[in-house]
Design a protein around this motif. Structure first.
Motif, PDB file in Angstrom:
ATOM      1  N   VAL A 165      -1.547   6.075   4.673  1.00 62.27           N
ATOM      2  CA  VAL A 165      -2.658   5.797   5.468  1.00 62.27           C
ATOM      3  C   VAL A 165      -3.677   5.227   4.317  1.00 62.27           C
ATOM      4  N   GLY A 166      -3.615   5.687   3.208  1.00 57.62           N
ATOM      5  CA  GLY A 166      -4.502   4.964   2.122  1.00 57.62           C
ATOM      6  C   GLY A 166      -3.891   3.492   1.557  1.00 57.62           C
ATOM      7  N   LEU A 167      -2.850   3.315   1.765  1.00 51.79           N
ATOM      8  CA  LEU A 167      -2.295   2.178   1.297  1.00 51.79           C
ATOM      9  C   LEU A 167      -2.513   1.099   2.550  1.00 51.79           C
ATOM     10  N   SER A 168      -2.430   1.631   3.944  1.00 41.43           N
ATOM     11  CA  SER A 168      -2.747   0.856   4.954  1.00 41.43           C
ATOM     12  C   SER A 168      -4.298   0.294   4.826  1.00 41.43           C
ATOM     13  N   VAL A 169      -5.160   1.101   4.619  1.00 39.89           N
ATOM     14  CA  VAL A 169      -6.925   1.091   4.457  1.00 39.89           C
ATOM     15  C   VAL A 169      -6.994   0.195   3.134  1.00 39.89           C
ATOM     16  N   ALA A 170      -6.442   0.422   2.238  1.00 38.60           N
ATOM     17  CA  ALA A 170      -6.606  -0.458   1.048  1.00 38.60           C
ATOM     18  C   ALA A 170      -6.048  -1.980   1.274  1.00 38.60           C
ATOM     19  N   THR A 171      -5.202  -2.327   2.093  1.00 45.41           N
ATOM     20  CA  THR A 171      -4.364  -3.377   2.441  1.00 45.41           C
ATOM     21  C   THR A 171      -5.314  -4.286   3.556  1.00 45.41           C
ATOM     22  N   ALA A 172      -5.808  -3.243   4.456  1.00 48.82           N
ATOM     23  CA  ALA A 172      -6.778  -4.011   5.527  1.00 48.82           C
ATOM     24  C   ALA A 172      -8.159  -4.303   4.619  1.00 48.82           C
ATOM     25  N   MET A 211      -5.842   3.467  -4.043  1.00 47.76           N
ATOM     26  CA  MET A 211      -6.340   3.926  -2.815  1.00 47.76           C
ATOM     27  C   MET A 211      -5.113   4.822  -2.153  1.00 47.76           C
ATOM     28  N   THR A 212      -3.766   4.580  -2.554  1.00 44.01           N
ATOM     29  CA  THR A 212      -2.776   5.554  -2.027  1.00 44.01           C
ATOM     30  C   THR A 212      -2.713   6.849  -2.528  1.00 44.01           C
ATOM     31  N   VAL A 213      -3.041   7.013  -3.941  1.00 41.84           N
ATOM     32  CA  VAL A 213      -3.324   8.163  -4.853  1.00 41.84           C
ATOM     33  C   VAL A 213      -4.408   9.120  -4.356  1.00 41.84           C
TER      34      VAL A 213
END
Length: 174
Positions: A63-70, A106-108
């Motif tokens: 979820v964190g990786l997706s939010v950071a990418t978007a 953001m993932t961490v």
């Protein structure tokens, strides 16, 4: 139906582990065990299922990786593109190596913070919750095993006295 439970106190973790094995072999259900420090192998001896918190952590990281990418795609490419160091902002893929540190952080961040919230919710540790410790000695040097009373109470008391218990009490749980 009675709400009686037996509180069995031990003063050594090795004696506690042997008592847990004997209790499980005698097919008695262990409600809870209170210890002053983590006892290695106690969860397996009690027959508890392995935790699934690692799966939650992985999903929270995604979820964190997706939010950071978007977020970076919208901010740095579509909303306000900038020419930084002569690198054009035509597509996210061209600039992705520059965004890797932000994606990692953001993932961490998401995994760590959402895991803390999940742990507190799963453990039912709400703010201002009163302690559920049945005996204050379990925060110092004693181990307490709580077993519900089903059947003959005197037989259970004598069973636990033979497991090396320091103290055996039958109490009414509310």
């Amino acid at each position: 139906m009675s709400n009686k439970v037996i509180h069995v106190l031990y003063n050594d973790d090795d004696i506690l582990m042997d008592a847990v094995r004997q209790t499980r072999a005698a097919h008695h259900y262990i409600e809870e065990i209170y210890t002053p420090f983590p006892v290695h192998g106690l969860d397996k001896a009690m027959g508890l299922a392995p935790t699934r918190l690692a799966i939650c952590s992985f999903l929270y990281g995604l979820v964190g990786l997706s939010v950071a990418t978007a977020m970076m795609n919208f901010i740095m490419i579509h909303d306000w593109p900038q020419d930084i160091g002569g690198k054009p902002s035509f597509s996210y893929i061209q600039n992705m190596p520059a965004f890797v540190p932000v994606m990692f952080e953001m993932t961490v961040f998401f995994a760590a913070h959402l895991m803390v919230i999940t742990f507190y919710m799963r453990s039912k540790l709400w703010p201002f919750k009163s302690a559920e410790n049945p005996d204050v000695r379990t925060t110092d040097d004693h181990f307490l095993m709580e077993v519900p009373v089903h059947g003959d109470e005197n037989e259970l008391v004598s069973f636990f006295e033979n497991t090396g218990a320091v103290e055996v009490k039958v109490i009414e749980k509310h």
